[in-house]
Write an enzyme that holds these catalytic residues in place. Sequence first.
Site, PDB file in Angstrom:
ATOM      1  N   ASP A 127     -41.013  91.561 -44.967  1.00  0.00           N
ATOM      2  CA  ASP A 127     -40.092  90.428 -44.931  1.00  0.00           C
ATOM      3  C   ASP A 127     -40.378  89.689 -43.623  1.00  0.00           C
ATOM      4  OD1 ASP A 127     -38.058  88.626 -45.257  1.00  0.00           O
ATOM      5  OD2 ASP A 127     -36.415  90.060 -45.110  1.00  0.00           O
TER       6      ASP A 127
ATOM      7  N   ASP B  56     -34.372  80.172 -40.738  1.00  0.00           N
ATOM      8  CA  ASP B  56     -33.707  79.690 -41.944  1.00  0.00           C
ATOM      9  C   ASP B  56     -33.267  78.250 -41.713  1.00  0.00           C
ATOM     10  OD1 ASP B  56     -32.714  79.856 -44.496  1.00  0.00           O
ATOM     11  OD2 ASP B  56     -31.466  81.608 -44.107  1.00  0.00           O
TER      12      ASP B  56
ATOM     13  N   ASN C 230     -37.993  83.387 -47.067  1.00  0.00           N
ATOM     14  CA  ASN C 230     -37.157  82.321 -47.637  1.00  0.00           C
ATOM     15  C   ASN C 230     -37.975  81.015 -47.607  1.00  0.00           C
ATOM     16  OD1 ASN C 230     -36.887  81.228 -45.007  1.00  0.00           O
ATOM     17  ND2 ASN C 230     -35.059  82.462 -44.609  1.00  0.00           N
TER      18      ASN C 230
ATOM     19  N   PHE D 163     -37.896  78.287 -45.821  1.00  0.00           N
ATOM     20  CA  PHE D 163     -38.357  77.831 -44.510  1.00  0.00           C
ATOM     21  C   PHE D 163     -39.527  78.688 -44.017  1.00  0.00           C
ATOM     22  CE2 PHE D 163     -37.718  78.100 -39.769  1.00  0.00           C
ATOM     23  CZ  PHE D 163     -38.273  76.866 -39.481  1.00  0.00           C
TER      24      PHE D 163
ATOM     25  N   SER E  78     -34.721  82.798 -51.259  1.00  0.00           N
ATOM     26  CA  SER E  78     -33.763  81.718 -51.462  1.00  0.00           C
ATOM     27  C   SER E  78     -34.397  80.380 -51.120  1.00  0.00           C
ATOM     28  CB  SER E  78     -32.501  81.947 -50.629  1.00  0.00           C
ATOM     29  OG  SER E  78     -32.802  81.933 -49.259  1.00  0.00           O
TER      30      SER E  78
ATOM     31  N   GLY F 139     -30.615  89.725 -46.679  1.00  0.00           N
ATOM     32  CA  GLY F 139     -32.076  89.665 -46.777  1.00  0.00           C
ATOM     33  C   GLY F 139     -32.666  91.076 -46.735  1.00  0.00           C
ATOM     34  N   ASP F 140     -32.109  91.905 -45.866  1.00  0.00           N
ATOM     35  CA  ASP F 140     -32.607  93.279 -45.712  1.00  0.00           C
ATOM     36  C   ASP F 140     -32.282  94.117 -46.948  1.00  0.00           C
ATOM     37  OD1 ASP F 140     -33.254  92.421 -43.145  1.00  0.00           O
ATOM     38  OD2 ASP F 140     -31.313  93.049 -42.349  1.00  0.00           O
TER      39      ASP F 140
HETATM   40  P1  ATP Z   1     -34.853  86.456 -44.697  1.00  0.00           P
HETATM   41  O1  ATP Z   1     -34.402  87.880 -44.734  1.00  0.00           O
HETATM   42  O2  ATP Z   1     -36.301  86.340 -44.688  1.00  0.00           O
HETATM   43  O3  ATP Z   1     -34.184  85.712 -43.603  1.00  0.00           O
HETATM   44  P2  ATP Z   1     -33.251  84.904 -46.605  1.00  0.00           P
HETATM   45  O4  ATP Z   1     -32.881  83.867 -45.630  1.00  0.00           O
HETATM   46  O5  ATP Z   1     -33.581  84.398 -47.951  1.00  0.00           O
HETATM   47  O6  ATP Z   1     -34.444  85.818 -46.149  1.00  0.00           O
HETATM   48  P3  ATP Z   1     -30.641  85.618 -47.239  1.00  0.00           P
HETATM   49  O7  ATP Z   1     -30.250  84.242 -46.933  1.00  0.00           O
HETATM   50  O8  ATP Z   1     -29.911  86.758 -46.677  1.00  0.00           O
HETATM   51  O9  ATP Z   1     -32.100  85.928 -46.808  1.00  0.00           O
HETATM   52  O10 ATP Z   1     -30.671  85.727 -48.843  1.00  0.00           O
HETATM   53  C1  ATP Z   1     -31.157  86.847 -49.533  1.00  0.00           C
HETATM   54  C2  ATP Z   1     -30.456  86.944 -50.869  1.00  0.00           C
HETATM   55  O11 ATP Z   1     -29.069  87.218 -50.635  1.00  0.00           O
HETATM   56  C3  ATP Z   1     -30.469  85.695 -51.730  1.00  0.00           C
HETATM   57  O12 ATP Z   1     -31.535  85.736 -52.629  1.00  0.00           O
HETATM   58  C4  ATP Z   1     -29.146  85.769 -52.476  1.00  0.00           C
HETATM   59  O13 ATP Z   1     -29.315  86.540 -53.644  1.00  0.00           O
HETATM   60  C5  ATP Z   1     -28.247  86.563 -51.567  1.00  0.00           C
HETATM   61  N1  ATP Z   1     -27.266  85.722 -50.858  1.00  0.00           N
HETATM   62  C6  ATP Z   1     -27.178  85.545 -49.512  1.00  0.00           C
HETATM   63  N2  ATP Z   1     -26.140  84.753 -49.191  1.00  0.00           N
HETATM   64  C7  ATP Z   1     -25.542  84.403 -50.372  1.00  0.00           C
HETATM   65  C8  ATP Z   1     -24.405  83.600 -50.723  1.00  0.00           C
HETATM   66  N3  ATP Z   1     -23.667  82.972 -49.792  1.00  0.00           N
HETATM   67  N4  ATP Z   1     -24.097  83.486 -52.034  1.00  0.00           N
HETATM   68  C9  ATP Z   1     -24.826  84.100 -52.973  1.00  0.00           C
HETATM   69  N5  ATP Z   1     -25.898  84.867 -52.703  1.00  0.00           N
HETATM   70  C10 ATP Z   1     -26.260  85.034 -51.435  1.00  0.00           C
HETATM   71  N1  PLP Z   2     -30.871  92.889 -37.573  1.00  0.00           N
HETATM   72  C1  PLP Z   2     -29.924  92.549 -36.673  1.00  0.00           C
HETATM   73  C2  PLP Z   2     -29.763  93.346 -35.421  1.00  0.00           C
HETATM   74  C3  PLP Z   2     -29.117  91.452 -36.922  1.00  0.00           C
HETATM   75  O1  PLP Z   2     -28.206  91.111 -36.009  1.00  0.00           O
HETATM   76  C4  PLP Z   2     -29.284  90.724 -38.124  1.00  0.00           C
HETATM   77  C5  PLP Z   2     -28.466  89.555 -38.398  1.00  0.00           C
HETATM   78  O2  PLP Z   2     -27.571  89.206 -37.630  1.00  0.00           O
HETATM   79  C6  PLP Z   2     -30.269  91.116 -39.035  1.00  0.00           C
HETATM   80  C7  PLP Z   2     -31.041  92.217 -38.709  1.00  0.00           C
HETATM   81  C8  PLP Z   2     -30.622  90.395 -40.311  1.00  0.00           C
HETATM   82  O3  PLP Z   2     -29.742  90.224 -41.331  1.00  0.00           O
HETATM   83  P1  PLP Z   2     -30.168  89.460 -42.687  1.00  0.00           P
HETATM   84  O4  PLP Z   2     -30.569  90.535 -43.685  1.00  0.00           O
HETATM   85  O5  PLP Z   2     -28.950  88.715 -43.093  1.00  0.00           O
HETATM   86  O6  PLP Z   2     -31.360  88.552 -42.439  1.00  0.00           O
HETATM   87 MG    MG Z   3     -31.077  82.741 -45.708  1.00  0.00          MG
HETATM   88 MG    MG Z   4     -32.809  87.884 -43.194  1.00  0.00          MG
END
Ligand code: ATP
Ligand code: PLP
Ligand code: MG
Ligand code: MG
Length: 300
Positions: A113, A118, A146, A148, A183, A222-223
């Site tokens: 990942d 973002d 994602n 971006f 996303s 995301g994790d």
């Molecule tokens: P990265 O971990 O690389 O930053 P990211 O920005 O796509 O990736 P998130 O924004 O956490 O990570 O989104 C991951 C998944 O979590 C999305 O595909 C979606 O399914 C879900 N998700 C996160 N936030 C929402 C929300 N507000 N409403 C609905 N689903 C969400």
């Molecule tokens: N690891 C740490 C220590 C964090 O503070 C965060 C977000 O604040 C994350 C990982 C990542 O979280 P996400 O899965 O929403 O990208």
């Molecule tokens: Mg995101």
């Molecule tokens: Mg993330």
Amino acid sequence: PESSPQVLSIQSHVVAGYVGNKSAVFPLNVLGFEVHSINSVEFSNHTGYGKWKGQVLNAEELAELMSGLQINDLDNVSHLLTGYVGSASFLEQVYETVKQLKKKNPELVYVCDPVMGDNGQMYVPEELLEIYRDKLIPLADVITPNQFEVELLTGKTITSESDAIECMEMLHKMGVKVVVISSSVLGPSGCLTAFGSSQRSDSMEVWKLDIPRIPHLFTGTGDLFSALLLAWLHISNGDLSLAMVNSLGSLQEVLHRTSAYADAQVKLGKPYGAKLLELQLIQSKKDIENPPQTFKAIRL
Ligand code: ATP
Ligand code: PLP
Ligand code: MG
Ligand code: MG
């Protein structure tokens, strides 16, 4: 009996709450994976709270842990999962780790990942981009950027579905077998749209899935997503649409439960914020074991 799949997961640890390894290890365990976890940081809580305390693992310390695993032949794993990394030196050492693990097990599946930012903003040092692009991505089997992050990695702005497909093709050319854009804002308004692309011999299989946006800012999603995707790609033997439907189905249940919990607590007078929005992960064990088939993936 066959041995369980084993994942080495290099991610953040938080004492309280669910991001990084705290949001990845539980679902992997529930789905039958053994996990070796390396905690790249140990913080009291995630950074979205605004205040936190704790320690950061450095590159030498990562190398030391890996050498301990090597001495005892504990570095023969089926999967590697990496998430947020905050410094160039640590990311370079992750690259050394990927090479070590691939040497030990040429069949190793590396799920990367490439967390960089973002919504048009980078939240890691800029020099991480070229390390991901030139070193990690070429060794990765599966990536979960994602929108971006895809733009950063390809140097291309994405304003349409065909741009997204073109970018996923570029990422395949860099050596990645499965690209999932976790996303994007390319779908209908009020939705997060995910795309997945799997490299077949000379073509690609592309899927799209719209997820209704829940009006909260969650952390750790995301994790959780990359861990679920790793698990379901393995269990389904590489069926990308099934892996996306199951991963996003479970994830959505976790978020609905979290959102309902936060709303109920606010009604009781608790202050709205990061603490109320910690993922209701443990409470969602059944939805991880049996992912609700909430979404349909559309083949493009
Ligand atoms: P990265 O971990 O690389 O930053 P990211 O920005 O796509 O990736 P998130 O924004 O956490 O990570 O989104 C991951 C998944 O979590 C999305 O595909 C979606 O399914 C879900 N998700 C996160 N936030 C929402 C929300 N507000 N409403 C609905 N689903 C969400
Ligand atoms: N690891 C740490 C220590 C964090 O503070 C965060 C977000 O604040 C994350 C990982 C990542 O979280 P996400 O899965 O929403 O990208
Ligand atoms: Mg995101
Ligand atoms: Mg993330």
